[in-house]
Design a protein around this motif. Structure first.
Motif, PDB file in Angstrom:
ATOM      1  N   PRO A 133       0.774  -1.185   0.022  1.00 57.99           N
ATOM      2  CA  PRO A 133      -0.121  -0.030   0.194  1.00 57.99           C
ATOM      3  C   PRO A 133       0.839   1.341  -0.177  1.00 57.99           C
ATOM      4  O   PRO A 133       0.494   2.365  -0.596  1.00 57.99           O
ATOM      5  N   GLY A 134       2.054   1.296   0.737  1.00 56.23           N
ATOM      6  CA  GLY A 134       2.849   2.495   0.782  1.00 56.23           C
ATOM      7  C   GLY A 134       3.383   2.701  -0.741  1.00 56.23           C
ATOM      8  O   GLY A 134       3.549   4.026  -1.016  1.00 56.23           O
ATOM      9  N   GLY A 234       9.215   8.591   1.403  1.00 57.65           N
ATOM     10  CA  GLY A 234       8.688   8.289   2.850  1.00 57.65           C
ATOM     11  C   GLY A 234       7.575   7.252   2.763  1.00 57.65           C
ATOM     12  O   GLY A 234       7.671   6.389   3.829  1.00 57.65           O
ATOM     13  N   LYS A 235       6.763   7.379   1.930  1.00 58.13           N
ATOM     14  CA  LYS A 235       5.505   6.733   1.711  1.00 58.13           C
ATOM     15  C   LYS A 235       6.048   5.347   1.327  1.00 58.13           C
ATOM     16  O   LYS A 235       5.385   4.226   1.823  1.00 58.13           O
ATOM     17  N   ALA A 236       6.605   5.341   0.524  1.00 55.74           N
ATOM     18  CA  ALA A 236       6.948   4.106  -0.189  1.00 55.74           C
ATOM     19  C   ALA A 236       8.162   3.192   0.847  1.00 55.74           C
ATOM     20  O   ALA A 236       7.826   1.901   0.932  1.00 55.74           O
ATOM     21  N   MET A 237       9.115   3.958   1.414  1.00 55.39           N
ATOM     22  CA  MET A 237      10.021   3.196   2.303  1.00 55.39           C
ATOM     23  C   MET A 237       9.486   2.776   3.628  1.00 55.39           C
ATOM     24  O   MET A 237       9.648   1.964   4.195  1.00 55.39           O
ATOM     25  N   GLN A 280       6.361  10.954   6.690  1.00 53.57           N
ATOM     26  CA  GLN A 280       5.496  10.225   5.652  1.00 53.57           C
ATOM     27  C   GLN A 280       5.686   8.657   5.876  1.00 53.57           C
ATOM     28  O   GLN A 280       4.850   8.024   5.305  1.00 53.57           O
ATOM     29  N   MET A 281       6.460   8.349   6.496  1.00 45.73           N
ATOM     30  CA  MET A 281       6.948   6.953   6.839  1.00 45.73           C
ATOM     31  C   MET A 281       5.956   6.083   7.540  1.00 45.73           C
ATOM     32  O   MET A 281       5.604   5.024   7.514  1.00 45.73           O
ATOM     33  N   THR A 282       4.904   6.823   8.377  1.00 48.21           N
ATOM     34  CA  THR A 282       4.107   6.357   9.155  1.00 48.21           C
ATOM     35  C   THR A 282       2.642   5.929   8.351  1.00 48.21           C
ATOM     36  O   THR A 282       2.187   5.035   8.713  1.00 48.21           O
ATOM     37  N   MET A 283       2.575   6.556   7.130  1.00 51.30           N
ATOM     38  CA  MET A 283       1.212   6.449   6.497  1.00 51.30           C
ATOM     39  C   MET A 283       0.972   4.958   6.332  1.00 51.30           C
ATOM     40  O   MET A 283      -0.042   4.490   6.544  1.00 51.30           O
TER      41      MET A 283
END
Length: 354
Positions: A133-134, A234-237, A280-283
């Motif tokens: 999902p990221g 950040g979202k992907a990782m 954004q890594m928490t998303m």
């Protein structure tokens, strides 16, 4: 019901699904941004009316996803919904000059439908994993930037947009997707309401602070690109690293680490981009945690965090918005978000059924 998936659906390729739906995500967001900014460039509308259209678009695009999610889950139609979303956007591109309001409504509906359909699929690529999902969500930020630039450019051509959307329709149609829905079963999750509330609170706070932070240097196009790239990475990782080293450790830890960079360093390019990346890594973790708490309802689970996003952003549209960029307020809200996320994940993992 609407999605015909061959019996050998277990042979789907994760790379293919993420590539096709991730690319389409970028296209969908780019098209919506291009329409809005093209209306601005054409100068055919009063600025006040254009701002109202912008607000209408965001309310529809973010505020209706949980509703469409219920229907997607009821009729088991994530791929069908994603394909229909592109048809809505084609209509919006054709009508945005002749009837801006109707076109903006269609664009908002198309955006909402795609996120719910594609999001539901992304949640089932590797069940209980935050990585896919990221990766699915990550291209959206880059798509928005491309759409803004394309809408403002001298090379704007509706035909090109329509052809790209048609390509996305064909790619999605011929892409094998995972089995999104299994047998209906109601898993009892203790403290379900409190768990989901904590996670959604964390999402809404991140939305509020994310919009309140001021990056004065992002007027520079190159620096804006690197900031957007940091957000996307950040979202992907975030999901990938969290799956490897632990959701609470990475998601909560990165959220806390982002606080000083965003509160004190947003004026500086490197610290600002690093803070946005960590923030954004928490998303993806929050997204999948809500999905696990609401089993067999991936469309709804993807939609309600988007409702929390728009609720969290509401204070930015008031006369009090300036207070939320104060460094003490930023620190306070990020810490509150981290605490709620930690407790929400703890409650989730205490329930072995999920």
């Amino acid at each position: 019901m609407f999605d015909h998936v061959p019996a050998e659906d277990e042979s789907f390729s994760k790379v293919n699904v993420l590539s096709v739906f991730g690319f389409t995500h970028a296209v969908v967001d780019a098209v919506c941004a291009a329409i809005l900014y093209r209306l601005y460039v054409l100068d055919i509308l009063d600025l006040g009316y254009l701002l109202k259209l912008f607000l209408i678009y965001n309310v529809i695009a973010f505020g209706t996803q949980f509703i469409f999610g219920l229907f997607v889950d009821k009729f088991h139609a994530p791929k069908f919904t994603a394909i229909v979303s592109c048809i809505f956007l084609i209509a919006a591109v054709l009508l945005f000059v002749a009837n801006p309001l109707f076109a903006i409504v269609l664009a908002g509906l198309g955006n909402s439908l795609f996120h719910v359909g594609g999001g539901a699929i992304s949640l089932k690529i590797s069940p209980k994993k935050a990585g896919p999902p990221g990766i699915f969500v990550a291209p959206g930020a880059l798509g928005l930037l491309v759409g803004v630039l394309y809408g403002k450019s001298l090379f704007f051509t509706p035909v090109v947009i329509i052809l790209v959307l048609v390509l996305c329709i064909f790619m999605m149609y011929f892409t094998r997707i995972p089995k999104v829905y299994g047998e209906n079963k109601n898993i009892k999750v203790d403290w379900l309401f409190l768990l989901v509330f904590m996670l959604l609170f964390s999402v809404s706070v991140r939305s509020l602070i994310g919009m309140a932070i001021i990056f004065p240097w992002k007027t520079n196009l190159l620096l804006l690109f690197f900031l957007t790239l940091g957000v996307s990475l950040g979202k992907a990782m975030g999901g990938i690293v969290s799956d490897r080293f632990g959701w609470q450790k990475i998601a909560v830890g990165c959220l806390l680490l982002s606080a000083p960079f965003l509160a004190f360093g947003s004026q500086f390019v490197f610290f600002g981009i690093l803070g946005a990346f960590l923030f954004q890594m928490t998303m993806p973790v929050t997204l999948v945690a809500i999905s696990r708490a609401l089993p067999n309802r991936p469309g709804f689970a993807f939609g309600i965090p988007c409702l929390a996003l728009i609720i969290g952003a509401l204070p930015i549209f008031t006369s009090y918005k300036i207070y939320f960029s104060n460094y003490l307020v930023v620190l306070l809200f990020i810490f509150a978000s981290a605490i709620m996320l930690w407790w929400g994940l703890r409650l989730l993992f205490l329930n072995k059924d999920v």
